[in-house]
Scaffold this motif. Structure first.
Motif, PDB file in Angstrom:
ATOM      1  N   LEU A 116       0.856  -1.226  -0.013  1.00 60.64           N
ATOM      2  CA  LEU A 116       0.304   0.055   0.229  1.00 60.64           C
ATOM      3  C   LEU A 116       1.042   1.615  -0.244  1.00 60.64           C
ATOM      4  O   LEU A 116       1.631   1.212   0.543  1.00 60.64           O
ATOM      5  N   CYS A 117       0.347   1.967  -0.992  1.00 60.82           N
ATOM      6  CA  CYS A 117       1.675   3.154  -1.054  1.00 60.82           C
ATOM      7  C   CYS A 117       0.949   5.005  -0.553  1.00 60.82           C
ATOM      8  O   CYS A 117      -0.473   4.875  -1.828  1.00 60.82           O
ATOM      9  N   ALA A 118       0.705   5.684  -0.295  1.00 61.10           N
ATOM     10  CA  ALA A 118       0.534   6.523  -0.585  1.00 61.10           C
ATOM     11  C   ALA A 118       2.130   8.290  -1.439  1.00 61.10           C
ATOM     12  O   ALA A 118       2.918   8.142  -0.658  1.00 61.10           O
ATOM     13  N   VAL A 119       1.093   8.968  -2.017  1.00 57.52           N
ATOM     14  CA  VAL A 119       2.167  10.000  -2.172  1.00 57.52           C
ATOM     15  C   VAL A 119       1.411  11.108  -2.663  1.00 57.52           C
ATOM     16  O   VAL A 119       0.718  11.696  -2.033  1.00 57.52           O
ATOM     17  N   GLU A 120       2.596  12.010  -1.946  1.00 58.97           N
ATOM     18  CA  GLU A 120       1.736  13.826  -2.366  1.00 58.97           C
ATOM     19  C   GLU A 120       2.359  14.012  -3.187  1.00 58.97           C
ATOM     20  O   GLU A 120       3.623  14.146  -2.899  1.00 58.97           O
ATOM     21  N   VAL A 121       1.306  15.240  -3.839  1.00 61.05           N
ATOM     22  CA  VAL A 121       2.122  15.719  -5.503  1.00 61.05           C
ATOM     23  C   VAL A 121       2.035  16.923  -4.613  1.00 61.05           C
ATOM     24  O   VAL A 121       0.811  17.723  -4.186  1.00 61.05           O
ATOM     25  N   THR A 122       3.359  18.552  -4.708  1.00 62.77           N
ATOM     26  CA  THR A 122       2.653  19.515  -4.224  1.00 62.77           C
ATOM     27  C   THR A 122       3.330  20.309  -5.532  1.00 62.77           C
ATOM     28  O   THR A 122       4.174  20.670  -6.304  1.00 62.77           O
ATOM     29  N   LEU A 123       2.519  21.881  -6.275  1.00 61.42           N
ATOM     30  CA  LEU A 123       2.463  22.515  -7.294  1.00 61.42           C
ATOM     31  C   LEU A 123       2.842  24.185  -5.961  1.00 61.42           C
ATOM     32  O   LEU A 123       2.272  25.103  -5.662  1.00 61.42           O
ATOM     33  N   PRO A 124       4.375  24.076  -6.084  1.00 60.26           N
ATOM     34  CA  PRO A 124       4.628  25.048  -5.147  1.00 60.26           C
ATOM     35  C   PRO A 124       4.155  26.706  -5.690  1.00 60.26           C
ATOM     36  O   PRO A 124       3.269  27.410  -4.805  1.00 60.26           O
ATOM     37  N   LYS A 125       4.349  27.099  -7.080  1.00 60.61           N
ATOM     38  CA  LYS A 125       4.294  28.260  -7.441  1.00 60.61           C
ATOM     39  C   LYS A 125       2.195  28.600  -7.361  1.00 60.61           C
ATOM     40  O   LYS A 125       2.048  29.290  -7.552  1.00 60.61           O
ATOM     41  N   HIS A 126       1.444  27.320  -7.202  1.00 58.56           N
ATOM     42  CA  HIS A 126       0.407  27.921  -7.313  1.00 58.56           C
ATOM     43  C   HIS A 126      -0.445  27.043  -5.520  1.00 58.56           C
ATOM     44  O   HIS A 126      -1.767  27.162  -5.664  1.00 58.56           O
ATOM     45  N   GLY A 127       0.470  27.338  -5.172  1.00 57.64           N
ATOM     46  CA  GLY A 127       0.205  26.730  -3.335  1.00 57.64           C
ATOM     47  C   GLY A 127      -1.663  25.247  -3.617  1.00 57.64           C
ATOM     48  O   GLY A 127      -2.051  25.721  -2.540  1.00 57.64           O
ATOM     49  N   MET A 128      -0.840  24.075  -3.966  1.00 59.19           N
ATOM     50  CA  MET A 128      -1.569  23.063  -4.348  1.00 59.19           C
ATOM     51  C   MET A 128      -1.182  21.923  -4.054  1.00 59.19           C
ATOM     52  O   MET A 128       0.207  21.617  -3.821  1.00 59.19           O
ATOM     53  N   CYS A 129      -1.643  21.217  -3.161  1.00 53.96           N
ATOM     54  CA  CYS A 129      -0.831  19.224  -2.592  1.00 53.96           C
ATOM     55  C   CYS A 129      -2.337  18.954  -3.050  1.00 53.96           C
ATOM     56  O   CYS A 129      -4.006  18.609  -1.900  1.00 53.96           O
TER      57      CYS A 129
END
Length: 306
Positions: free
Chosen positions: A153-166
């Motif tokens: 089981l895997c959980a991944v987080e994607v972050t877009l720092p310029k857009h303030g989104m995660c």
């Protein structure tokens, strides 16, 4: 006019070009890719020999992620020679009535290619929140007999720092190997399943992102609420502890397997309850008692953590 681009396999006719009048040559698909990728990222290029009634030669189907890119490529390339002696014929595919193509999620590699094109190599980042071995739940080893299940089981987080989104994605990957396999084979299988689970979770996280391509070429980003799940309320600590607190019985597992046509996760239902909601109306449609079945597009958050 702005255009929405999703992290999904392009299925619209406006995103697909038909090219014919191609002359046979080595590396034909590579030549097509080089010629048409100048107008935007491509999902696929497929060339094939013409049908007998159409005469000699080849035709090709080229899929863009963006309908605008496909339209520009059609206008620029139709009637041009490009990489061969005779001119090509290029048209946008017409919609086929009565035929509805299933929309599929992109693989993790394609997601990264698309993100790099529109967001830039430094415009996004990802990290693995948790990667847990969940093999052997519910007496699986006993039921499979000679086969040994390997599940992660895997959980991944994607972050877009310029857009303030995660955003977050969670996925389950599995494989069965012979119980008589040696330690090297078991290690290889575990690494393969770990990589598969991480890739699926990454793709799941990207599906929560909508790219808005403006006329001036700039890209805005929005959260795709279509994939929002009840599990979005979980904190990172709760997410990491899901497997340890899950009590999966054989009957629950059998019901889940019978109804699952895609990879699924088994999460503890009480974690999703809120104090202000003593009963879980959003979860009443799940066919499990005490266990919640969630598809691999499971977790997302709108903003960067504080």
């Amino acid at each position: 006019m702005a255009e929405l681009v999703e992290f999904r396999v392009p299925a619209g006719s406006a995103q697909t070009l038909l090219v014919w009048g191609l002359e046979p040559e080595p590396g034909l698909e590579r030549s097509l890719f080089s010629a048409f990728s100048r107008f935007g990222p491509l999902y696929s290029v497929r060339a094939r020999r013409n049908a007998a009634v159409a005469g000699p030669g080849y035709c090709a189907v080229i899929k863009f992620y963006s309908a605008g890119d496909a339209s520009r490529a059609q206008r620029a390339c139709d009637g041009q020679r490009l990489f061969q002696k005779s001119p090509l014929k290029v048209c946008v595919c017409t919609k086929q009535k009565g035929f509805q193509q299933k929309v599929l999620a992109l693989g993790s590699n394609k997601c990264q290619e698309l993100a790099n094109h529109y967001l830039g190599f430094n415009g996004w980042s990802s990290r693995i929140i948790t990667l847990q071995n969940v093999s052997g739940f519910g007496g699986e080893n006993e039921e499979l007999g000679r086969m040994l299940p390997v599940k992660y089981l895997c959980a991944v987080e994607v972050t877009l720092p310029k857009h303030g989104m995660c955003t977050r994605g969670v996925a389950l990957a599995k494989a069965d190997i012979e119980s008589s396999a040696d330690s090297l084979e078991l290690l290889t299988a575990r690494r393969r399943v770990q990589k598969l689970a991480a890739g699926r979770a990454l793709a799941s996280a990207f599906q929560k992102i909508l790219l808005i391509v403006l006329e001036n070429g700039k890209v805005a980003v929005e959260y795709n609420s279509f994939h929002e799940e009840p599990t979005d309320c979980l904190t990172e600590e709760e997410l990491k502890g899901l497997v340890q607190r899950a009590d999966l019985t054989r009957a629950d597992r059998k019901r889940s397997e019978q109804g699952s046509h895609t990879e699924s996760l088994l999460l503890l239902r009480p974690l999703l309850y809120h104090k202000s909601h003593p009963s879980p109306p959003l979860l009443s449609h799940f066919p499990c008692d005490g266990v919640l079945e969630v598809n691999q597009h499971a977790l997302s958050t709108r903003h960067l953590p504080a």
